[in-house]
Design a protein around this motif. Structure first.
Motif, PDB file in Angstrom:
ATOM      1  N   SER A 130       0.804  -1.146   0.106  1.00  8.28           N
ATOM      2  CA  SER A 130      -0.036  -0.048  -0.029  1.00  8.28           C
ATOM      3  C   SER A 130       0.763   1.549   0.192  1.00  8.28           C
ATOM      4  N   ASP A 131       2.164   1.345   0.693  1.00  6.38           N
ATOM      5  CA  ASP A 131       3.079   2.353   0.571  1.00  6.38           C
ATOM      6  C   ASP A 131       3.372   2.700  -0.977  1.00  6.38           C
ATOM      7  N   LEU A 132       3.488   1.615  -1.800  1.00  5.33           N
ATOM      8  CA  LEU A 132       3.922   1.697  -3.158  1.00  5.33           C
ATOM      9  C   LEU A 132       2.614   2.182  -3.882  1.00  5.33           C
ATOM     10  N   LEU A 133       1.540   1.955  -3.693  1.00  4.75           N
ATOM     11  CA  LEU A 133       0.270   2.498  -4.156  1.00  4.75           C
ATOM     12  C   LEU A 133       0.060   4.156  -4.289  1.00  4.75           C
ATOM     13  N   VAL A 134       0.875   4.432  -2.977  1.00  8.42           N
ATOM     14  CA  VAL A 134       0.690   6.107  -2.568  1.00  8.42           C
ATOM     15  C   VAL A 134       1.778   6.524  -3.384  1.00  8.42           C
ATOM     16  N   GLU A 135       3.020   5.794  -3.453  1.00 12.81           N
ATOM     17  CA  GLU A 135       3.956   6.368  -4.368  1.00 12.81           C
ATOM     18  C   GLU A 135       3.585   6.606  -5.726  1.00 12.81           C
ATOM     19  N   ASP A 189      -2.412  15.112  -6.177  1.00 12.47           N
ATOM     20  CA  ASP A 189      -2.062  15.802  -4.951  1.00 12.47           C
ATOM     21  C   ASP A 189      -3.181  15.660  -4.098  1.00 12.47           C
ATOM     22  N   LYS A 190      -4.341  15.009  -4.565  1.00 18.16           N
ATOM     23  CA  LYS A 190      -5.434  14.956  -3.644  1.00 18.16           C
ATOM     24  C   LYS A 190      -6.094  13.528  -3.732  1.00 18.16           C
ATOM     25  N   VAL A 191      -6.659  13.094  -2.824  1.00 17.83           N
ATOM     26  CA  VAL A 191      -7.603  11.923  -3.120  1.00 17.83           C
ATOM     27  C   VAL A 191      -8.910  11.909  -2.231  1.00 17.83           C
ATOM     28  N   ALA A 192     -10.035  11.517  -2.643  1.00 18.74           N
ATOM     29  CA  ALA A 192     -11.355  11.503  -2.141  1.00 18.74           C
ATOM     30  C   ALA A 192     -11.753  10.447  -1.886  1.00 18.74           C
ATOM     31  N   PHE A 193     -12.575  10.219  -0.602  1.00 18.84           N
ATOM     32  CA  PHE A 193     -13.326   9.142  -0.314  1.00 18.84           C
ATOM     33  C   PHE A 193     -14.012   9.035   0.789  1.00 18.84           C
ATOM     34  N   ASN A 194     -15.047   8.401   1.132  1.00 20.18           N
ATOM     35  CA  ASN A 194     -15.766   8.068   2.418  1.00 20.18           C
ATOM     36  C   ASN A 194     -15.081   6.590   2.903  1.00 20.18           C
ATOM     37  N   PRO A 195     -14.593   6.902   4.065  1.00 25.33           N
ATOM     38  CA  PRO A 195     -13.644   5.809   4.443  1.00 25.33           C
ATOM     39  C   PRO A 195     -14.272   4.449   4.655  1.00 25.33           C
ATOM     40  N   GLY A 196     -13.618   3.286   4.317  1.00 21.34           N
ATOM     41  CA  GLY A 196     -14.148   1.894   4.333  1.00 21.34           C
ATOM     42  C   GLY A 196     -12.713   1.048   4.619  1.00 21.34           C
ATOM     43  N   ALA A 197     -13.201   0.030   5.270  1.00 18.84           N
ATOM     44  CA  ALA A 197     -12.110  -0.976   5.540  1.00 18.84           C
ATOM     45  C   ALA A 197     -11.592  -1.826   4.479  1.00 18.84           C
ATOM     46  N   HIS A 240       0.366   7.703   7.150  1.00 19.34           N
ATOM     47  CA  HIS A 240       1.887   7.438   7.906  1.00 19.34           C
ATOM     48  C   HIS A 240       2.442   8.532   7.711  1.00 19.34           C
ATOM     49  N   ARG A 241       2.996   8.963   8.751  1.00 25.03           N
ATOM     50  CA  ARG A 241       3.909  10.202   9.107  1.00 25.03           C
ATOM     51  C   ARG A 241       5.253   9.967   8.096  1.00 25.03           C
ATOM     52  N   ASP A 242       5.661   8.711   7.820  1.00 24.23           N
ATOM     53  CA  ASP A 242       6.891   8.784   6.952  1.00 24.23           C
ATOM     54  C   ASP A 242       6.471   8.859   5.584  1.00 24.23           C
ATOM     55  N   ASN A 243       5.320   8.965   5.332  1.00 25.76           N
ATOM     56  CA  ASN A 243       4.932   9.237   3.751  1.00 25.76           C
ATOM     57  C   ASN A 243       4.400  10.499   3.528  1.00 25.76           C
ATOM     58  N   ALA A 244       4.615  11.480   4.613  1.00 22.14           N
ATOM     59  CA  ALA A 244       3.938  12.901   4.364  1.00 22.14           C
ATOM     60  C   ALA A 244       4.359  13.585   3.358  1.00 22.14           C
ATOM     61  N   ASP A 245       5.705  13.280   2.878  1.00 23.66           N
ATOM     62  CA  ASP A 245       6.352  14.262   1.787  1.00 23.66           C
ATOM     63  C   ASP A 245       5.656  13.718   0.360  1.00 23.66           C
ATOM     64  N   MET A 246       5.013  12.623   0.225  1.00 23.99           N
ATOM     65  CA  MET A 246       4.545  12.248  -0.859  1.00 23.99           C
ATOM     66  C   MET A 246       3.191  11.838  -0.990  1.00 23.99           C
ATOM     67  N   ALA A 247       2.539  11.914   0.108  1.00 19.12           N
ATOM     68  CA  ALA A 247       1.077  11.196   0.250  1.00 19.12           C
ATOM     69  C   ALA A 247       0.224  12.450  -0.321  1.00 19.12           C
ATOM     70  N   PRO A 248      -0.678  12.036  -1.189  1.00 17.27           N
ATOM     71  CA  PRO A 248      -1.742  13.175  -1.652  1.00 17.27           C
ATOM     72  C   PRO A 248      -2.724  13.610  -0.464  1.00 17.27           C
ATOM     73  N   ASP A 249      -2.950  14.735  -0.455  1.00 19.97           N
ATOM     74  CA  ASP A 249      -3.964  15.323   0.648  1.00 19.97           C
ATOM     75  C   ASP A 249      -5.335  14.670   0.538  1.00 19.97           C
TER      76      ASP A 249
END
Length: 585
Positions: free
Chosen positions: A7-12, A20-28, A39-48
């Motif tokens: 899932s980290d690679l998916l964010v990458e 730069d943005k992702v939209a969702f209604n949360p789901g498991a 995840h804090r370590d992904n803050a520099d690359m994760a979309p808002d």
């Protein structure tokens, strides 16, 4: 950072593709990706993250965001239930030819990994079958390497004309796996869309010859303005050749104040048209039939030649008939719009080219004079109608539209949504739609629930650039997705929402009146089950309950412009949304 889980690679991947943005209604079902996004370590690359209270809103956010900016906002939907909620909005985007990256969670396809009850009801075989008939491509990959390939293929196809949504299901278990050795991203350029060439060869020669000979050539445009860079060259082309322009208006394609724009004028003006060039036109019969009499085959009764240029034939659904009635046109060419307009313009402006003959210049000048006079007469008459409507006891839509513009005319505004065909029609007659990208069009699929979410998405695209985003919001459409107000308030989106409240599903009321009239029955009962007269909604109170600043309801025409002006001042001062409700007939 160190990529630890798939899932980290998916964010990458999202970061690599400029999302730069992702939209969702949360789901498991996409909890692995959700964890990687926050995840804090992904803050520099994760979309808002833009959280929505319903998947239909989440998809509409991305829809409006792309129309306003040309950039992608990815959408995550929760398993089969989330995809079902999202399906209407995906259909709107399909009909509106907007590319959306929709990523769906899915329960573990491996039944041995499913938790009791919930994972069973939220796991689907061929989950993409829910939307497969109105997305451009879909896939349910199993495994990390297969998922990476699917994402790149989806992104590339989405960006290749004709544009449309795509859907990729992300297996619950695969998301949460540690990243396998050797699994990595492809080059960022792998998703670049396949390009079409410009009009050329025999097709260009034929069209050039016909343009030279035609007595009354008409250029019909519909979606070309989705690329704002096409507007200025298209204006220059029309001016050089003296083309009558009919804008079907799914985007801001051609300035409506330009004297060659004769959309919505008396159809008799173009009754002798002998050449129709349809540039990215979706409903060809409706477009040509707006000014020419047609045979039962959809062809001009006067024998006018039709040449289509665009991508429509490259995207058809076996389920939805949005491809419209078949027309046996003279020539249909799949070609890049911007490149084609540029090539035609170069030919038209060449001082030694095919259009430099004195006879053509004389014919062109006569056309321009006639078209300009008709354009001026029509706009003058529309303004007169709006002025007369201001004398009515209840606010008429034309009067409201005119007064709203009076309050906004000095602002750099963008119309994110015009709510209904009635409102939209008066906007095109009364507002100066001149700047590329200043008008984003309607919802595409004719389904309610689009306006507020799409407008929030468009305003997010313009957040911080000083543009005033305006949503002329029909009340019936609003009531499908009122929880979008939560997103509006939570992210301080500077959007002006003007609820055009006639307390009716107007189109349904009109149909009820028509059928009653046809059957010689009482049309006075047409409002039953089509109106909110007996249980009206207080949109001001509704907005305030979500934390959106809302002004007093407007019930008199003379209060429209001052109230809208007050709302604009609040947005400019605080950078937060405002709602205005106008009670109208």
């Amino acid at each position: 950072m160190t990529t630890s889980y798939f899932s980290d690679l998916l964010v990458e991947f999202l970061h690599q593709q400029g999302i730069d943005k992702v939209a969702f209604n949360p789901g498991a079902s996409f909890r692995g990706v959700h964890d990687s996004l926050v995840h804090r370590d992904n803050a520099d690359m994760a979309p808002d993250i833009v959280m929505a209270c319903h998947e239909e809103i989440a998809v509409a956010l991305a829809h409006g965001y792309h129309k306003a900016s040309g950039r992608h906002m990815a959408v995550f939907v929760h398993a089969n239930v989330g995809l079902l909620h999202a399906s209407m909005a995906i259909f709107n985007a399909w009909c509106d030819r907007v590319p959306l990256l929709v990523l769906g969670g899915n329960g573990p396809v491996d039944a041995g990994l499913r938790r009791p009850w919930i994972d069973w009801i939220h796991t689907s075989q061929n989950i993409e079958s829910v939307v497969k008939d109105y997305v451009k491509w879909c896939d349910q990959p199993i495994g990390q390497r297969a998922t990476v390939e699917s994402l790149y293929r989806a992104f590339k196809l989405m960006n290749t004309p004709m544009h449309a949504p795509v859907f990729v299901a992300l297996d619950f278990a695969v998301q949460e796996q540690p990243l396998e050795s050797g699994v990595r991203l492809l080059p960022a350029t792998a998703t670049e869309g396949t390009r079409l060439p410009a009009l050329g060869g025999a097709d260009l020669e034929h069209l050039t010859e016909r343009l030279k000979e035609a007595q009354l050539p008409v250029l019909v445009v519909d979606f070309s303005g989705r690329d704002p860079e096409t507007v200025a060259p298209l204006v220059a082309l029309a001016e050089t050749l003296g083309l009558a322009v009919v804008d079907r208006g799914n985007r801001m394609n051609f300035p409506n104040t330009h004297p060659l724009n004769v959309s919505h004028t008396d159809r008799a003006l173009l009754a002798d048209a002998d050449l129709v060039i349809a540039l990215e036109v979706q409903d060809l019969v409706g477009a040509v039939g707006s000014f020419l009499s047609l045979t039962d085959q959809g062809l001009p009764a006067n024998g006018a030649e039709i040449v289509t240029i665009g991508f429509n034939e490259l995207l058809t659904s076996k389920w939805a008939a949005d491809y419209q009635q078949f027309v046996p046109v003279t020539r249909a060419v799949a070609a890049d719009t911007a490149e084609t307009v540029g090539r035609l313009r170069a030919l038209a402006e060449d001082p030694a080219g095919p259009f430099a003959e004195p006879a053509f210049a004389e014919r062109r000048e006569r056309r321009v004079k006639t078209l300009s006079a008709a354009h001026t007469e029509a706009r003058t008459d529309w303004a007169r109608q709006a002025d007369e409507a201001k004398g009515r006891a209840r606010i008429h839509v034309s009067a409201a539209v005119d007064e709203i513009h009076r309050a906004l005319r000095d602002e750099e505004w963008v119309l994110t949504n015009t709510g209904s065909l009635t409102i939209d029609g008066w906007v095109k007659k009364l507002w100066p739609l001149e700047r590329p990208g200043s008008y984003l069009g309607l919802n595409g699929g004719g389904g309610l629930g689009y306006g507020l979410g799409a407008s929030i998405g468009a305003a997010l695209a313009h957040q911080g650039d000083g543009t005033l985003c305006v949503d002329l919001q029909a009340d019936g459409d609003f009531l499908y997705t009122p929880s979008a107000l939560w997103t509006l308030a939570a992210y301080d989106v500077p959007l002006l929402v003007i609820v055009m409240n006639n307390r009716l599903y107007l189109n349904s009321t009109q149909h009820a009146e028509r059928i009653a009239g046809n059957r010689d029955r009482d049309p006075g009962r047409a409002h039953i089950a089509t109106s909110f007269y007996d249980q009206p909604v207080d949109f001001v109170a509704l907005a305030r309950s979500y934390g959106v600043h809302a002004l007093r309801r407007v019930e008199r025409i003379e209060s429209v412009a001052p109230t809208v002006g007050e709302a604009v001042d609040h947005i400019k001062e605080h950078g937060k949304p405002v709602l205005v409700e106008i009670l109208m007939e």
